[in-house]
Design a protein around this motif. Structure first.
Motif, PDB file in Angstrom:
ATOM      1  N   LEU A  32       0.840  -1.196   0.000  1.00 19.98           N
ATOM      2  CA  LEU A  32       0.000   0.000   0.000  1.00 19.98           C
ATOM      3  C   LEU A  32       0.878   1.249   0.000  1.00 19.98           C
ATOM      4  O   LEU A  32       1.791   1.362   0.813  1.00 19.98           O
ATOM      5  CB  LEU A  32      -0.888  -0.008   1.248  1.00 19.98           C
ATOM      6  N   PRO A  33       0.636   2.200  -0.920  1.00 22.91           N
ATOM      7  CA  PRO A  33       1.417   3.447  -0.899  1.00 22.91           C
ATOM      8  C   PRO A  33       1.354   4.100   0.475  1.00 22.91           C
ATOM      9  O   PRO A  33       0.323   4.055   1.166  1.00 22.91           O
ATOM     10  CB  PRO A  33       0.724   4.308  -1.966  1.00 22.91           C
ATOM     11  N   LYS A  34       2.467   4.708   0.864  1.00 30.69           N
ATOM     12  CA  LYS A  34       2.601   5.181   2.250  1.00 30.69           C
ATOM     13  C   LYS A  34       1.594   6.246   2.634  1.00 30.69           C
ATOM     14  O   LYS A  34       1.250   6.378   3.811  1.00 30.69           O
ATOM     15  CB  LYS A  34       4.035   5.680   2.483  1.00 30.69           C
ATOM     16  N   GLN A  35       1.057   6.996   1.657  1.00 30.47           N
ATOM     17  CA  GLN A  35       0.069   8.010   1.994  1.00 30.47           C
ATOM     18  C   GLN A  35      -1.260   7.408   2.458  1.00 30.47           C
ATOM     19  O   GLN A  35      -2.084   8.086   3.049  1.00 30.47           O
ATOM     20  CB  GLN A  35      -0.182   8.959   0.813  1.00 30.47           C
ATOM     21  N   PHE A  36      -1.452   6.100   2.198  1.00 29.11           N
ATOM     22  CA  PHE A  36      -2.689   5.425   2.595  1.00 29.11           C
ATOM     23  C   PHE A  36      -2.534   4.604   3.869  1.00 29.11           C
ATOM     24  O   PHE A  36      -3.519   4.070   4.390  1.00 29.11           O
ATOM     25  CB  PHE A  36      -3.177   4.494   1.474  1.00 29.11           C
ATOM     26  N   ILE A  37      -1.323   4.471   4.377  1.00 33.74           N
ATOM     27  CA  ILE A  37      -1.105   3.688   5.593  1.00 33.74           C
ATOM     28  C   ILE A  37      -1.750   4.389   6.788  1.00 33.74           C
ATOM     29  O   ILE A  37      -1.729   5.611   6.902  1.00 33.74           O
ATOM     30  CB  ILE A  37       0.407   3.477   5.821  1.00 33.74           C
ATOM     31  N   GLU A  38      -2.346   3.611   7.687  1.00 33.71           N
ATOM     32  CA  GLU A  38      -3.058   4.203   8.811  1.00 33.71           C
ATOM     33  C   GLU A  38      -2.110   4.787   9.847  1.00 33.71           C
ATOM     34  O   GLU A  38      -1.088   4.199  10.207  1.00 33.71           O
ATOM     35  CB  GLU A  38      -3.982   3.173   9.475  1.00 33.71           C
ATOM     36  N   LEU A  39      -2.483   5.967  10.309  1.00 28.75           N
ATOM     37  CA  LEU A  39      -1.766   6.680  11.355  1.00 28.75           C
ATOM     38  C   LEU A  39      -2.812   7.117  12.378  1.00 28.75           C
ATOM     39  O   LEU A  39      -3.690   7.932  12.062  1.00 28.75           O
ATOM     40  CB  LEU A  39      -1.041   7.893  10.765  1.00 28.75           C
ATOM     41  N   CYS A  40      -2.770   6.525  13.568  1.00 25.07           N
ATOM     42  CA  CYS A  40      -3.774   6.805  14.599  1.00 25.07           C
ATOM     43  C   CYS A  40      -5.196   6.631  14.065  1.00 25.07           C
ATOM     44  O   CYS A  40      -6.087   7.443  14.322  1.00 25.07           O
ATOM     45  CB  CYS A  40      -3.579   8.214  15.165  1.00 25.07           C
ATOM     46  N   GLY A  41      -5.392   5.572  13.275  1.00 25.73           N
ATOM     47  CA  GLY A  41      -6.730   5.222  12.831  1.00 25.73           C
ATOM     48  C   GLY A  41      -7.191   5.820  11.523  1.00 25.73           C
ATOM     49  O   GLY A  41      -8.258   5.460  11.016  1.00 25.73           O
ATOM     50  N   LEU A  42      -6.403   6.735  10.952  1.00 21.55           N
ATOM     51  CA  LEU A  42      -6.756   7.356   9.676  1.00 21.55           C
ATOM     52  C   LEU A  42      -5.579   7.283   8.712  1.00 21.55           C
ATOM     53  O   LEU A  42      -4.415   7.338   9.147  1.00 21.55           O
ATOM     54  CB  LEU A  42      -7.123   8.832   9.873  1.00 21.55           C
ATOM     55  N   PRO A  43      -5.837   7.175   7.402  1.00 20.83           N
ATOM     56  CA  PRO A  43      -4.731   7.225   6.444  1.00 20.83           C
ATOM     57  C   PRO A  43      -3.916   8.502   6.607  1.00 20.83           C
ATOM     58  O   PRO A  43      -4.464   9.575   6.901  1.00 20.83           O
ATOM     59  CB  PRO A  43      -5.450   7.194   5.091  1.00 20.83           C
ATOM     60  N   VAL A  44      -2.614   8.380   6.420  1.00 21.08           N
ATOM     61  CA  VAL A  44      -1.700   9.524   6.540  1.00 21.08           C
ATOM     62  C   VAL A  44      -2.217  10.728   5.758  1.00 21.08           C
ATOM     63  O   VAL A  44      -2.212  11.871   6.236  1.00 21.08           O
ATOM     64  CB  VAL A  44      -0.290   9.121   6.046  1.00 21.08           C
ATOM     65  N   LEU A  45      -2.678  10.488   4.537  1.00 18.22           N
ATOM     66  CA  LEU A  45      -3.123  11.568   3.654  1.00 18.22           C
ATOM     67  C   LEU A  45      -4.274  12.368   4.254  1.00 18.22           C
ATOM     68  O   LEU A  45      -4.363  13.591   4.041  1.00 18.22           O
ATOM     69  CB  LEU A  45      -3.520  10.974   2.297  1.00 18.22           C
ATOM     70  N   MET A  46      -5.145  11.726   4.993  1.00 14.66           N
ATOM     71  CA  MET A  46      -6.264  12.447   5.611  1.00 14.66           C
ATOM     72  C   MET A  46      -5.775  13.421   6.668  1.00 14.66           C
ATOM     73  O   MET A  46      -6.305  14.533   6.804  1.00 14.66           O
ATOM     74  CB  MET A  46      -7.278  11.466   6.189  1.00 14.66           C
ATOM     75  N   HIS A  47      -4.768  13.019   7.445  1.00 15.24           N
ATOM     76  CA  HIS A  47      -4.178  13.934   8.425  1.00 15.24           C
ATOM     77  C   HIS A  47      -3.598  15.159   7.716  1.00 15.24           C
ATOM     78  O   HIS A  47      -3.738  16.298   8.193  1.00 15.24           O
ATOM     79  CB  HIS A  47      -3.067  13.222   9.202  1.00 15.24           C
ATOM     80  N   THR A  48      -2.944  14.930   6.579  1.00 25.87           N
ATOM     81  CA  THR A  48      -2.286  16.021   5.857  1.00 25.87           C
ATOM     82  C   THR A  48      -3.305  17.004   5.305  1.00 25.87           C
ATOM     83  O   THR A  48      -3.148  18.230   5.441  1.00 25.87           O
ATOM     84  CB  THR A  48      -1.432  15.449   4.709  1.00 25.87           C
ATOM     85  N   ILE A  49      -4.344  16.490   4.676  1.00 26.86           N
ATOM     86  CA  ILE A  49      -5.387  17.361   4.127  1.00 26.86           C
ATOM     87  C   ILE A  49      -6.061  18.154   5.241  1.00 26.86           C
ATOM     88  O   ILE A  49      -6.303  19.365   5.112  1.00 26.86           O
ATOM     89  CB  ILE A  49      -6.411  16.539   3.327  1.00 26.86           C
ATOM     90  N   ARG A  50      -6.338  17.488   6.351  1.00 30.42           N
ATOM     91  CA  ARG A  50      -6.989  18.180   7.464  1.00 30.42           C
ATOM     92  C   ARG A  50      -6.111  19.297   8.032  1.00 30.42           C
ATOM     93  O   ARG A  50      -6.627  20.353   8.452  1.00 30.42           O
ATOM     94  CB  ARG A  50      -7.370  17.195   8.581  1.00 30.42           C
ATOM     95  N   ALA A  51      -4.813  19.114   8.040  1.00 35.20           N
ATOM     96  CA  ALA A  51      -3.913  20.153   8.554  1.00 35.20           C
ATOM     97  C   ALA A  51      -4.093  21.457   7.780  1.00 35.20           C
ATOM     98  O   ALA A  51      -4.117  22.549   8.364  1.00 35.20           O
ATOM     99  CB  ALA A  51      -2.465  19.671   8.480  1.00 35.20           C
ATOM    100  N   PHE A  52      -4.222  21.360   6.463  1.00 34.34           N
ATOM    101  CA  PHE A  52      -4.423  22.565   5.654  1.00 34.34           C
ATOM    102  C   PHE A  52      -5.847  23.091   5.790  1.00 34.34           C
ATOM    103  O   PHE A  52      -6.073  24.299   5.860  1.00 34.34           O
ATOM    104  CB  PHE A  52      -4.077  22.281   4.190  1.00 34.34           C
ATOM    105  N   TYR A  53      -6.813  22.187   5.844  1.00 31.58           N
ATOM    106  CA  TYR A  53      -8.213  22.588   5.966  1.00 31.58           C
ATOM    107  C   TYR A  53      -8.451  23.335   7.274  1.00 31.58           C
ATOM    108  O   TYR A  53      -9.198  24.319   7.316  1.00 31.58           O
ATOM    109  CB  TYR A  53      -9.103  21.355   5.886  1.00 31.58           C
ATOM    110  N   ASP A  54      -7.807  22.883   8.347  1.00 30.19           N
ATOM    111  CA  ASP A  54      -8.012  23.477   9.666  1.00 30.19           C
ATOM    112  C   ASP A  54      -7.154  24.712   9.913  1.00 30.19           C
ATOM    113  O   ASP A  54      -7.335  25.399  10.913  1.00 30.19           O
ATOM    114  CB  ASP A  54      -7.717  22.448  10.763  1.00 30.19           C
ATOM    115  N   SER A  55      -6.205  24.993   9.037  1.00 28.60           N
ATOM    116  CA  SER A  55      -5.347  26.159   9.235  1.00 28.60           C
ATOM    117  C   SER A  55      -6.132  27.438   9.010  1.00 28.60           C
ATOM    118  O   SER A  55      -7.171  27.457   8.342  1.00 28.60           O
ATOM    119  CB  SER A  55      -4.159  26.114   8.267  1.00 28.60           C
TER     120      SER A  55
END
Length: 239
Positions: A32-55
């Motif tokens: 699985l590409p690393k952007q889809f690997i789970e990090l604290c229950g969510l794919p890495v990519l979701m954390h990244t998108i949320r960081a910009f959305y919440d800024s």
């Protein structure tokens, strides 16, 4: 969109964030590409998108993702009820091609565009907002941190020490006024283009560095997931 950083005099500019998600799972020893690997229950990519959305900058988000993984991403969004608005475009064979594809979708020459690695999920709002502000004032803003380690360079088999006080490790986001970035990506690809800063610099534009964070790690190896989860858990316990 209004930039909410009270230190900024910018009013109602247009902000974009290009999230580059072209990585594979090879160094993670994962299919699985690393952007889809789970990090604290969510794919890495979701954390990244949320960081910009919440800024405070609230940019329009463009995800550059290889066409082969569009359906995978759609399924993940459904499974995790991930509804943050973003535009998906097909990435290219190289990072240069992926960013160029995304930049070409932005018609506004007066916008500010941040380019960020999908696998840097821990970027802070402070860094994102500072990058947009600096780019608005200087044309460019490239996040970087000083090297903590001693540095040596090998030349003809002989190693020599370098002054680590003058060595910076480049991160993302890398943020630019859109007219500069669009012009830079009209250049033919070169092997020397390792990031967006190198592309823009080759077009004759000076690069402005801004402070990054040692917590803004890039998920590359399996142990990076462990480190990222520890940092997320530490942050959550501070509130």
């Amino acid at each position: 969109m209004q930039f909410s950083n009270p230190k900024s005099e910018i009013r109602n500019p247009k902000f974009y964030a290009i999230i580059v998600a072209g990585g594979s799972g090879s160094r993670m020893r994962s299919a699985l590409p690393k952007q889809f690997i789970e990090l604290c229950g969510l794919p890495v990519l979701m954390h990244t998108i949320r960081a910009f959305y919440d800024s405070g900058s609230s940019p329009q988000i463009i995800l550059a993702l290889h066409a082969d993984y569009h359906s995978t991403w759609a399924s993940l969004c459904d499974n995790h009820n991930f509804t943050i608005p973003h535009t998906i475009i097909s990435g290219g064979q190289t990072r240069f091609d992926s960013v160029k594809n995304a930049v070409d979708t932005i018609s506004d020459h007066d916008a500010l565009i941040a380019v960020h690695d999908a696998v840097r999920p821990l970027v802070s709002s402070d860094i994102i907002n500072e990058a947009y502000q600096c780019a608005a004032e200087n044309g460019t803003a490239v996040t970087a941190v000083k090297s903590r380690d001693s540095i040596r360079q090998i030349n003809a088999g002989v190693s020599a020490a370098l002054d680590r006080e003058r060595i910076y490790l480049v991160q993302t986001p890398q943020t630019f006024q859109s007219n500069l970035l669009k012009k830079a990506y009209q250049q033919p690809y070169q092997d020397a283009f390792t990031d967006d800063a190198s592309v823009v610099e080759q077009s004759g534009v000076a690069i402005k560095l801004i402070p990054g964070s040692y917590s803004n790690i890039k998920i590359t190896f399996p142990e990076d997931i462990v480190i990222a989860e520890a940092l997320i858990n530490k942050k959550s316990h501070q509130f």
